[in-house]
Structures are given as structure tokens and as C-alpha cells.
Design a protein around this motif. Structure first.
Motif, PDB file in Angstrom:
ATOM      1  N   PRO A 196      27.019 -49.061 -38.419  1.00 59.34           N
ATOM      2  CA  PRO A 196      26.730 -49.322 -39.832  1.00 59.34           C
ATOM      3  C   PRO A 196      26.906 -48.055 -40.660  1.00 59.34           C
ATOM      4  CG  PRO A 196      24.708 -49.186 -38.567  1.00 59.34           C
ATOM      5  CD  PRO A 196      25.830 -49.117 -37.579  1.00 59.34           C
ATOM      6  N   HIS A 239      26.037 -45.857 -44.285  1.00 63.21           N
ATOM      7  CA  HIS A 239      24.928 -45.671 -45.239  1.00 63.21           C
ATOM      8  C   HIS A 239      25.331 -44.673 -46.299  1.00 63.21           C
ATOM      9  CE1 HIS A 239      22.360 -47.538 -42.155  1.00 63.21           C
ATOM     10  NE2 HIS A 239      23.030 -46.791 -41.305  1.00 63.21           N
ATOM     11  N   LYS A 260      33.490 -31.146 -47.913  1.00 59.34           N
ATOM     12  CA  LYS A 260      33.793 -30.835 -46.512  1.00 59.34           C
ATOM     13  C   LYS A 260      32.526 -30.583 -45.694  1.00 59.34           C
ATOM     14  CE  LYS A 260      37.194 -27.740 -47.146  1.00 59.34           C
ATOM     15  NZ  LYS A 260      37.676 -27.932 -48.546  1.00 59.34           N
ATOM     16  N   LEU A 272      27.833 -30.736 -45.983  1.00 63.30           N
ATOM     17  CA  LEU A 272      26.649 -31.073 -46.767  1.00 63.30           C
ATOM     18  C   LEU A 272      26.363 -29.962 -47.768  1.00 63.30           C
ATOM     19  CD1 LEU A 272      24.472 -32.408 -43.818  1.00 63.30           C
ATOM     20  CD2 LEU A 272      25.359 -33.767 -45.727  1.00 63.30           C
ATOM     21  N   MET A 294      18.905 -25.393 -46.161  1.00 62.63           N
ATOM     22  CA  MET A 294      18.572 -26.771 -45.837  1.00 62.63           C
ATOM     23  C   MET A 294      17.126 -26.872 -45.385  1.00 62.63           C
ATOM     24  SD  MET A 294      20.159 -29.345 -42.973  1.00 62.63           S
ATOM     25  CE  MET A 294      21.858 -29.180 -43.436  1.00 62.63           C
ATOM     26  N   HIS A 331      28.796 -43.538 -45.245  1.00 67.33           N
ATOM     27  CA  HIS A 331      29.137 -42.727 -44.075  1.00 67.33           C
ATOM     28  C   HIS A 331      28.302 -43.170 -42.882  1.00 67.33           C
ATOM     29  CE1 HIS A 331      31.000 -39.877 -46.896  1.00 67.33           C
ATOM     30  NE2 HIS A 331      29.939 -40.103 -47.649  1.00 67.33           N
ATOM     31  N   CYS A 332      28.809 -42.828 -41.713  1.00 65.38           N
ATOM     32  CA  CYS A 332      28.008 -43.040 -40.517  1.00 65.38           C
ATOM     33  C   CYS A 332      26.921 -41.968 -40.454  1.00 65.38           C
ATOM     34  CB  CYS A 332      28.882 -42.961 -39.266  1.00 65.38           C
ATOM     35  SG  CYS A 332      30.055 -44.319 -39.139  1.00 65.38           S
ATOM     36  N   VAL A 333      25.735 -42.401 -40.116  1.00 61.79           N
ATOM     37  CA  VAL A 333      24.608 -41.485 -39.954  1.00 61.79           C
ATOM     38  C   VAL A 333      24.107 -41.629 -38.530  1.00 61.79           C
ATOM     39  CG1 VAL A 333      22.276 -40.905 -40.711  1.00 61.79           C
ATOM     40  CG2 VAL A 333      23.992 -41.643 -42.388  1.00 61.79           C
ATOM     41  N   ALA A 393      20.321 -31.011 -40.227  1.00 59.97           N
ATOM     42  CA  ALA A 393      21.356 -32.035 -40.376  1.00 59.97           C
ATOM     43  C   ALA A 393      22.726 -31.378 -40.294  1.00 59.97           C
ATOM     44  CB  ALA A 393      21.203 -32.768 -41.704  1.00 59.97           C
ATOM     45  N   GLY A 423      26.787 -32.114 -41.050  1.00 55.68           N
ATOM     46  CA  GLY A 423      27.637 -33.082 -41.741  1.00 55.68           C
ATOM     47  C   GLY A 423      29.029 -32.598 -42.054  1.00 55.68           C
ATOM     48  N   ASP A 424      29.488 -31.578 -41.362  1.00 53.33           N
ATOM     49  CA  ASP A 424      30.832 -31.087 -41.632  1.00 53.33           C
ATOM     50  C   ASP A 424      31.879 -32.143 -41.300  1.00 53.33           C
ATOM     51  OD1 ASP A 424      29.559 -28.776 -42.225  1.00 53.33           O
ATOM     52  OD2 ASP A 424      30.690 -27.499 -40.849  1.00 53.33           O
ATOM     53  N   VAL A 425      32.917 -32.155 -42.105  1.00 58.34           N
ATOM     54  CA  VAL A 425      34.059 -33.012 -41.799  1.00 58.34           C
ATOM     55  C   VAL A 425      34.661 -32.557 -40.472  1.00 58.34           C
ATOM     56  CG1 VAL A 425      36.453 -33.483 -42.468  1.00 58.34           C
ATOM     57  CG2 VAL A 425      34.630 -33.615 -44.170  1.00 58.34           C
ATOM     58  N   ARG A 436      33.918 -39.336 -40.308  1.00 56.89           N
ATOM     59  CA  ARG A 436      32.778 -38.511 -40.706  1.00 56.89           C
ATOM     60  C   ARG A 436      31.465 -39.109 -40.208  1.00 56.89           C
ATOM     61  NH1 ARG A 436      32.405 -35.358 -46.097  1.00 56.89           N
ATOM     62  NH2 ARG A 436      31.055 -33.745 -45.273  1.00 56.89           N
ATOM     63  N   VAL A 440      27.357 -37.920 -40.227  1.00 58.19           N
ATOM     64  CA  VAL A 440      26.281 -36.978 -40.535  1.00 58.19           C
ATOM     65  C   VAL A 440      25.183 -37.211 -39.506  1.00 58.19           C
ATOM     66  CG1 VAL A 440      24.525 -36.307 -42.208  1.00 58.19           C
ATOM     67  CG2 VAL A 440      26.817 -36.955 -42.987  1.00 58.19           C
TER      68      VAL A 440
END
Lengths: 218, 218
Positions: A5, A7, A51, A53, A74, B7-9, B77, B79-81, B88, B90
Motif C-alpha cells: 500500500p 501512503h 531526493k 527527506l 531529524m 509512497h511506500c512506507v 527515518a 527516505g533517500d531515492v 521509493r 521511506v
DNA sequence: TAAATTTGTTGTGATGGCTACAATATTACC
DNA sequence: GGTAATATTGTAGCCATCACAACAAATTTA
């Protein structure tokens, strides 16, 4: 194995400053629903063009407030169901401090009425941003004792009294002059310039600079 | 204002334990591509049924390894590409420690060959999990000095020598007996039971328990 | 020009935590 | 009762923190 899924992902920034001896938080007044008209932390959705967060939070901060080119640390991710009425949003919160006189607010087209608001007078914020703000302030009070993050709050050159005032405002309590000076000098992060600053009818204060302008933990 | 991108988390867990005097990390051997056959931290995608990120990481950890009912502390967290070749993702990393004898690995249907792996012999991991592991270990070394998280590593009753050994393995250095005992007693988190434990042909050691089995920062 | 005013600058003694270090206590076994 | 092996405990030096006060340097004013 079905498709995972997807989000909405966002970043939010808790940017603090000290203005006229009071602790301020950078907030925006929301132009659209949900929470239209309420204050919120600047931030927004992660775009495919971001690219990282970090890039996302910097972009959103710049777009919404005009604040640019600062170090953001962060803090925490918030992903509970129901924290955004539009649907599930996972947000990553960041902390920064900045010298408010270094920035001009609302210079971008899409900026949303950014304002420096007294932390002590902040009422209800949009979403769960009150929680984020409280946790960010708590973290800031730890960070300031434990890292060089305060350098972003000060001008390039500053007096030790100015520096101490920043600490006092953030910590919310007075500090002893002699102990503060011993403590800060012990960390060996400052150097004394040969210049002084006259601020009234009394002995001028020596101006100091940071040896290294990068974020560093003690 | 267009629809925000989705995005996928995911969540990933760095679960440590001490087994036979060595520091272990709980890893799974991936059954599917990408990185099929490589070790990775247990974790997986945030589902709509997960009411929070914490619920997600607990569910994934249980499904993939059988480990259940432990305290997990959020770390960071990522989350880099490009950190996931599928697209992607995160991910939110969590830290935990656990007494490995309290759990039975791979008791669930979808568990993916979970193993306790020597931290010192971990080679390349899938995705950016090597980075996450390194940062988690660094954080663990801070946490253990600064919170009661170590209690999850120990049995209900333990000797001070056993406790000290856990600290030594995690910190990777020997500690002084007398100083360790002074330090741990100072925090007032233990109580001495009236029982002792014989571990050989010598004076038996007193057994201790935690006063409060909840995570608490000093 | 000397005294008053205002803030900048610096030192000391007490306390508590951290570190290094060694002798005695208790048990099983012989 | 002697031996082996680990458990248990105290002390002195060093460093950080805290509470606390006198002197320095600039301007104003008498």
C-alpha cells in the motif's frame, strides 16, 4: 505477495528563534482546509523530485516561509491513523534554530503567511503539531546543552552575554555568568576576536566567533 | 493544488541480543528479490490496518521472526531515492534488545529464516540496512548507558556479573567491577532478592530484579 | 578630574560523579 | 582444614558542576 500500500509522506519543521529575548517558533497560517486559518508548522508532502527527506523539508520550509539554507535535525516520525483528516499521512519532524534577522519571511510566491510566534502563547495547532512542537522544544533544550546547534541562532560575531541570553531563553531559566563562561570555554568551540562591542554606557564586551560552523555533538 | 504523491512506507527493526558472550543481531535471509538470499533487518511495509508505525514494526517483526511483545524505540527515518531498487520506500528504523532465550524463532508461517548473527561478522546487508545497523548499534551503546533498556536483555532474575557482562559485550570493552556496581546501584533501579545462584565451585552470587520493568530514561 | 553608574570579566571552595586500584568473604571440593 | 574460584566491598585523586563576590573598563555627571 500483493502490491504494497502507498501512503502520503510529509515533513514538518519546528524552527525556533530568539527575538527580543523571547523564544519564537516559525508557524504558518493555513490558507486551505483542513484547519484553514489555524497555525501549523511549516512542512508538506514528499514529492518524487525530492531526493531525500532532508531535501523535502528544506524545500517546503523555503517555499512556505522563505527560510533557506539551514541545518535541520531529524527528530521523529509520526504515523498514527487519524492524525490528518484527509487520510493517512506519515510525517517526519525536523528541528532547527535560526537567527531571525538573517531571513526575510514570505518572500516566495506560495508562502503562507509565515510568522514568528511566541512559544509561550501558542494555542492549538493544526493536526498533531502541538505534540510535535512540545517534543521539539524538549529536544531543543537537550540539543543546546549537547551540541553546537546554538551557533545557528547567533550572528557571526557575538558576545558571551548574548550567547548566554540565548541559552536562558531556550532553557527558560537564568544561568550563572561565571559558570556559563567556564562551561562554554571548556568545550573549546569559540575563539575570541580582537574586537569589542559597545552596547551602552559601560565596559565593552569582547566579540567571539565559532571555530567550526558545523553541527557537532559534544 | 494537485493530489499529493504517495509512497511506500516501511519499518525495520534492529533487534540485538547477547548470546554466549557475543553481540547478535536478528536478521532474516530474504526469500525473494530484490536482494534474494541476502541478510536484511526484519521489517516490512506499513499496511492500512496498522494503526501506528509502532504497530507496523511489531507486526512485521512477529510475522518475520516470531519475536513478540517487546519494547521498540524509534530511531530514524530513511527516505533517500534509490535505497530500494523497486521504487521509493521511506522506512522508519526501530531499536530493541531482547533475551534470545525468551523467543522461539521462525514459529510463524511467513517467517523468513530468521537468525541471530554475530554483529562482528555481519557482511553486506540488503538495501541500506548496513547503515541502519551501524547507527542502531551506535544508539544502543548510548541507550544502555542512559536508560533501563538493558532489562529486556536479562532474565527476570540475574546476577550483577551477568548484567555487567551484557554491558561489556554491547560496549565492546571491559568494565571495572566495583565501579559498575556503584554506578548501577546509584540509579536505584534494582533490588536484591534473598536468593543466590551457584555457578561453579565458589561463592554464589546474589540474584537481583528490576524494580520497574518499564523503559525509562535516566 | 573624580565619583557614580553599568555591565564585562574572572577565581575559589564545596560537592558529587567517574576512574583506578586490591583485599577479604563465601562456597564446593579435596 | 586447605585450596580454588568468583563475589563482594572502599578509598583516594581528578574533573565537572554549583554557589557565590570582587575588580575592570567605559561613559555620565558633578
Amino acid at each position: 505477495m500483493s502490491e504494497p500500500p502507498k501512503h502520503c509522506v510529509a515533513t514538518d519543521a519546528a524552527v525556533f528563534s530568539v527575538v527580543n529575548g523571547t523564544l519564537k517558533i516559525l508557524l504558518i497560517k493555513r490558507k486551505y482546509d483542513p484547519f484553514k486559518g489555524m497555525f501549523a508548522l511549516p512542512g508538506g508532502f514528499l514529492e518524487d523530485t525530492d531526493k531525500s527527506l532532508n531535501e523535502c523539508v528544506k524545500r517546503e520550509l523555503y517555499e512556505e516561509t522563505g527560510v533557506d539554507n539551514i541545518f535541520l535535525k531529524m527528530l521523529h516520525a509520526y504515523g498514527d491513523v487519524g492524525r490528518d483528516p484527509r487520510g493517512r499521512v506519515v510525517t517526519v519532524a525536523y528541528l532547527a534554530v535560526i537567527n531571525s534577522s538573517d531571513v526575510e519571511l514570505n518572500k516566495t510566491k506560495v508562502s503562507e503567511n509565515a510568522e514568528w510566534v511566541d512559544v509561550s502563547s501558542v494555542k492549538a495547532l493544526a493536526f498533531d503539531h502541538s505534540t510535535i512542537l512540545a517534543e521539539a522544544l524538549d529536544e531543543l533544550r537537550h540539543e543546546i546543552m549537547d551540541s553546537t546547534i546554538v551557533f545557528q541562532l547567533l550572528k557571526k560575531r557575538f558576545t558571551l552575554t548574548e550567547m548566554q541570553k540565548s541559552y536562558e531563553v531556550i532553557l527558560g531559566k537564568p544561568l550563572d555568568k561565571r559558570n556559563f563562561r567556564k562551561w562554554i570555554k571548556q568545550h573549546d568551540i569559540l575563539f575570541a576576536t580582537d574586537q569589542t562591542k559597545m552596547e551602552g554606557v559601560h565596559r565593552p564586551a569582547r566579540l567571539y566567533e565559532f571555530k567550526d560552523k558545523r553541527y557537532k555533538r559534544f
